[in-house]
Design an enzyme around this catalytic site. Sequence first.
Site, PDB file in Angstrom:
ATOM      1  N   GLY A  87      65.255   5.030   9.040  1.00  0.00           N
ATOM      2  CA  GLY A  87      66.394   4.068   9.129  1.00  0.00           C
ATOM      3  C   GLY A  87      67.421   4.313  10.222  1.00  0.00           C
ATOM      4  O   GLY A  87      68.255   3.600  10.372  1.00  0.00           O
ATOM      5  N   GLY A  90      64.597   7.359   2.900  1.00  0.00           N
ATOM      6  CA  GLY A  90      64.088   8.484   2.311  1.00  0.00           C
ATOM      7  C   GLY A  90      65.106   9.371   1.725  1.00  0.00           C
ATOM      8  O   GLY A  90      65.133   9.710   0.449  1.00  0.00           O
ATOM      9  N   GLU A 111      73.920  12.883   8.008  1.00  0.00           N
ATOM     10  CA  GLU A 111      74.350  13.665   6.679  1.00  0.00           C
ATOM     11  C   GLU A 111      75.890  13.938   6.696  1.00  0.00           C
ATOM     12  O   GLU A 111      76.457  14.204   5.499  1.00  0.00           O
ATOM     13  CB  GLU A 111      73.642  14.778   6.746  1.00  0.00           C
TER      14      GLU A 111
HETATM   15 MO1  MOS Z   1      67.422  14.909   4.938  1.00  0.00          MO
HETATM   16  S1  MOS Z   1      67.862  15.215   2.971  1.00  0.00           S
HETATM   17  O1  MOS Z   1      66.887  15.983   5.576  1.00  0.00           O
HETATM   18  O2  MOS Z   1      66.124  13.621   4.700  1.00  0.00           O
END
Ligand code: MOS
Length: 739
Positions: free
Chosen positions: A468, A241, A704
């Site tokens: 994922g 995603g 992230e």
């Molecule tokens: Mo992430 S950019 O919050 O899927």
Amino acid sequence: MSATSYLGKPTSRVDGRAKVTGAAKYAAEYGAPGLAHGFVVTSAIAKGRIARIDTSEALAVDGVLDVFTHAHRPRMATAEKKYSDDIAPPGAPLRPLYDDRIRFSGQPVALVVAEELEIARYAASLVGVEYEQQAHLTDFEAERGSATIGKADGEAHSHRRGDVKKAFAQAPVRVEAEYRMAVEHHNPMEMFGATAVWEGDGRITIYDKTQGPLNCRNYVASVFAMPRAKVRVLSPYVGGGFGSGLRPQYELPLAVLAARALKRSVQVTLTRQQMFGLGYRAGNIQSLALAADRDGRLASFRHEFIGMTSQFEAFQRNYVTWSSLLYTCLNAELAQKLVKLDQNTPCDMRAPGGAEGLYAIECAMDELSYAANVDPLELRLINYSDRDQIEDQPYSSKELRECYRQGAEKFGWSKRNPQPRSMQEGGELIGWGMATGIWEAMQLEASARAVLSANGSLEIASATADMGPGTYTMMAQLAADMLGVPLDNVTAKLGDSDLPYAPVEGGSFTTASVGSAIHAACRAVQKELLGLAQKAARSPLAGAKLDDVVFADGMIRRKGGSAEVSLTDAMRAGKVDRIEKEASVKPNDKSKYSHYTHSAVFAEVRVDEQIGVIRVARLVSAVAAGRILNPKLAASQILGAVVGGIGMALHEETATDHRFGRFMTHNLADYHVPAHADVHAIDVIFVEEKDDEINPLGVKGVGEIGIVGTAAAIANAIYHATGKRVRDLPITIDKLMRG
Ligand code: MOS
């Protein structure tokens, strides 16, 4: 350690087998009796009106069921706010097929539905659209002068302290530079698709590619004025995603629209090309001005970010305040502006805000290190901040120093020759660069349900997704550990809007949010089990409190003793064959501590100037993210994010043809992502970080954080290798040769 202790262990994915055998299905792999297929016609112009749509030729094709357009569609909500969703930025969301207005190239203008996909696709090519075209603005660089302060997500994100002008003028060491980043598209492996199953009794079940089944359920209910209970959205497996599946995308309303009109199940899939008409990471221009004393101590920090958004929604994230969380500086001026373009609205893409901001901040810090003649790592340590200067409060935990130390040691940073172009081997220039990463450690409201059966099976459920990162595994592992049952006994359920509330899966907040809810639900089950165990006559656990016992190996065991009762016996004693508990947790943003994850990234690049090749030969990412529940999956998260960072630094770029106002690199031949040959040695380190304040699990979340700072470390390494500073991402070889 008991056999049912799973936390902190490198457990493999519980859904791994389903994924490699193909048993795990994506949204467009579901069938339904009499399933019809939709193909979307998209706008060829960027701005204007549809003057006429001729669908007669398409309708004449054998097997075509109908062609839907703004002039021919079932009833949909009128008010733009009905098309809003949990992640929508302020503004007026797109209403697909609502009216004749064209707001961006690639906007859906018609949906052809046929018995077979190829018939629909062919017939779509016969739909004739005449436009009344208006002049469009898509040239970001040309429009930068029109940038205005965006108050997009309710906050201006601007910040000011001290006197930047004066401090800058008086400081002996100064750096001023402008950095750029290209538009990027997410390009998940799974194409966007929705299978809307017409249940025939007023209900509709939709398999959609989404990171948020509840967000999509509410959207469909709102757009089609349906009771929420009649709409069910499922996304049990998501093929990537990166943020593109946070908001409902247009395949969802279009599939539902057609299913309602035809009273029949309809599947709508988008092509890779069409996916370039969805949201994207906004291209940006960032101006930095840093000043320091001769020792490298920061005197002033100025950062202005100019981003792009659509004409109809104001998308932005926090890009500029990060430096005030990393570096102590009395004088700062941080601002964000937006340029409105005739493009679709940007959307979140891995570490939105952080990835962009830290790229520029960390390159500017690198430039300052050369200007001040201080080692780049040393410069970060000199300016290290123990206090959040935006909120003016301390951190719940911050082991960034340890990230720097362990990362540098693993990388061998101390052997670096500070002089650019000084390191070479086998005809290649070698460059070593580093950067800092930081990301929010958010926790959102979430609920989870735990159901323990007398046969020892445990079901754990929450309406989150797993795009994922390993959410199924996290859920199962955590519940198994807490109740002391084997992992094989646990079934994790997610990706279903009928399950207990969960936010979209994103922001690296799923483990902190859903995990904390699971923790709470399992605590409630534990409590009940202990009560039941104590009901038996002469219970060996008589008088024990929850904190006096452990749950392990199918037993409730008194700590430091041998007294124990099996879960089965406890349930038998209480005459129950099922314990069901649901629990919720609240967001953690009201804390008097700031919550962040951190990283230190060290990169080695090798540049062959003769044949024009840049390669990231080696990269170390040292991460502090609280407690790591599963080092195998967490490391996997960082690896994936680092690859995204390599893409950001060297490959990814969506180019626009301004004559048409259209993204033209809309395929994986022209839009480059790192391939295996671009990915070399990547080492992931998790430094120990204890955080009792953040949540009972002490977790912050990973994912992230792996992309933040990575592009800067690579860009800085390229400068060190070549002595050329390229400030526009991606750093392609032509820019390096030109520079
Ligand atoms: Mo992430 S950019 O919050 O899927």
